[in-house]
Design a protein around this motif. Structure first.
Motif, short mmCIF file in Angstrom:
data_model
loop_
_atom_site.label_atom_id
_atom_site.label_comp_id
_atom_site.label_asym_id
_atom_site.label_seq_id
_atom_site.Cartn_x
_atom_site.Cartn_y
_atom_site.Cartn_z
N ASP A 184 0.83 -1.21 0.00
CA ASP A 184 0.00 0.00 0.00
C ASP A 184 0.86 1.26 0.00
O ASP A 184 0.40 2.34 0.37
CB ASP A 184 -0.97 -0.01 1.18
CG ASP A 184 -0.29 -0.18 2.53
OD1 ASP A 184 0.96 -0.28 2.56
OD2 ASP A 184 -0.99 -0.22 3.56
N VAL A 185 2.12 1.08 -0.40
CA VAL A 185 3.06 2.18 -0.64
C VAL A 185 3.70 1.93 -2.00
O VAL A 185 3.62 0.80 -2.53
CB VAL A 185 4.15 2.24 0.46
CG1 VAL A 185 3.53 2.57 1.81
CG2 VAL A 185 4.90 0.91 0.53
N PRO A 186 4.34 2.92 -2.62
CA PRO A 186 5.01 2.65 -3.90
C PRO A 186 6.04 1.53 -3.71
O PRO A 186 6.77 1.49 -2.72
CB PRO A 186 5.69 3.99 -4.21
CG PRO A 186 4.86 5.01 -3.50
CD PRO A 186 4.43 4.35 -2.22
N HIS A 187 6.08 0.58 -4.67
CA HIS A 187 7.02 -0.52 -4.55
C HIS A 187 7.54 -0.92 -5.93
O HIS A 187 6.92 -0.65 -6.95
CB HIS A 187 6.39 -1.72 -3.83
CG HIS A 187 5.03 -2.12 -4.35
ND1 HIS A 187 3.90 -1.35 -4.13
CD2 HIS A 187 4.62 -3.19 -5.06
CE1 HIS A 187 2.85 -1.94 -4.69
NE2 HIS A 187 3.26 -3.06 -5.27
N ARG A 188 8.71 -1.57 -5.92
CA ARG A 188 9.40 -1.87 -7.18
C ARG A 188 10.10 -3.22 -7.08
O ARG A 188 10.62 -3.60 -6.04
CB ARG A 188 10.41 -0.79 -7.50
CG ARG A 188 11.33 -1.11 -8.69
CD ARG A 188 12.41 -0.07 -8.85
NE ARG A 188 11.84 1.24 -9.19
CZ ARG A 188 12.56 2.35 -9.25
NH1 ARG A 188 13.84 2.33 -8.97
NH2 ARG A 188 11.99 3.49 -9.58
N ILE A 189 10.10 -3.94 -8.20
CA ILE A 189 10.88 -5.17 -8.34
C ILE A 189 11.85 -4.94 -9.49
O ILE A 189 11.44 -4.68 -10.62
CB ILE A 189 9.97 -6.38 -8.65
CG1 ILE A 189 8.97 -6.60 -7.50
CG2 ILE A 189 10.80 -7.64 -8.89
CD1 ILE A 189 7.87 -7.60 -7.84
N ALA A 190 13.14 -5.01 -9.20
CA ALA A 190 14.17 -4.72 -10.21
C ALA A 190 15.06 -5.94 -10.40
O ALA A 190 15.62 -6.48 -9.43
CB ALA A 190 15.01 -3.52 -9.77
N ALA A 191 15.18 -6.41 -11.65
CA ALA A 191 15.96 -7.61 -11.94
C ALA A 191 17.44 -7.32 -12.01
O ALA A 191 17.87 -6.30 -12.56
CB ALA A 191 15.48 -8.22 -13.26
N GLN A 192 18.21 -8.23 -11.46
CA GLN A 192 19.68 -8.18 -11.57
C GLN A 192 20.08 -9.45 -12.32
O GLN A 192 20.42 -10.46 -11.73
CB GLN A 192 20.31 -8.11 -10.18
CG GLN A 192 19.88 -6.88 -9.40
CD GLN A 192 20.31 -6.91 -7.96
OE1 GLN A 192 20.70 -7.95 -7.43
NE2 GLN A 192 20.27 -5.75 -7.31
#
Length: 204
Positions: A184-192
């Motif tokens: 319920d907050v801004p969130h991100r999934i970033a691939a490495q």
């Protein structure tokens, strides 16, 4: 409501006398009756008054502690406004295996960068309990705006490595790791590197 002749009821007798082939149906009855009662918003006392079946008996049937007679089931299904035959047939229906072939899984390619999202949960679960497979190319990411208040995500990495961010928190994950975090907050999934992961979204 489907009609069921009383002569048929007399021949069937007691549900507990069903054949072994129907035992699986019997084991489903308590949960199905309880579900039907709750769907109608009825208390045990209300069902007892509507059906003529004692409150204690209704409670015992719902807990699987008593095997109802067909006559008792008939009275309960009329009180709960559910189809008698459907109640029995529906149990076997619920045990069928529903298969969604790989080629039929809905896929989204236009969200995020270098990210393919496969929707694994059924449409009726949207907004409550959603399951996705994420395939993210190296350097790709999936940015999400806040979901409903209290929503959470459960992310499990199957292959590769990634970084997950929720609000001002961040964690690095490797294959086999699972992260649970506020959505319920801004969130991100970033691939490495190339990543394959499963994501479960649960609204409060």
């Amino acid at each position: 409501m489907r009609q069921f002749h009383l002569t048929s009821l007399r021949h069937i007798g007691d549900v507990s006398g069903m054949t072994d082939a129907s035992n699986s149906i019997l084991t489903q009855l308590p949960a199905r009756l309880k579900e039907a009662r709750r769907a109608q918003g009825l208390s045990l006392d209300a069902v007892a008054k509507l059906s003529g079946v004692s409150r204690s008996m209704v409670s015992q049937i719902e807990r699987g502690e008593s095997s109802p007679t067909i006559a008792t089931l008939w009275n309960l299904t009329r009180a709960l406004q559910v189809d008698f035959a459907g109640l029995l047939d529906g149990a076997s229906e619920a045990m069928r295996i529903e298969v969604l072939r790989a080629s039929d899984v809905p896929t989204i390619d236009n969200l995020g960068t270098g990210c393919r999202i496969r929707i694994l949960s059924p449409p009726e679960e949207a907004g409550r309990h959603e399951v996705y497979e994420l395939v993210i190319a190296e350097g790709g990411q999936l940015d999400s705006q806040p979901h409903a208040r209290g929503a959470r995500e459960h992310l499990t990495v199957i292959e590769g490595a990634l970084e997950v961010m929720s609000g001002d928190q961040r964690q690095a994950l490797q294959a086999g790791d699972t992260a649970r975090y506020a959505a319920d907050v801004p969130h991100r999934i970033a691939a490495q590197g190339d990543v394959r992961a499963f994501l479960v979204v649960q609204d409060a």
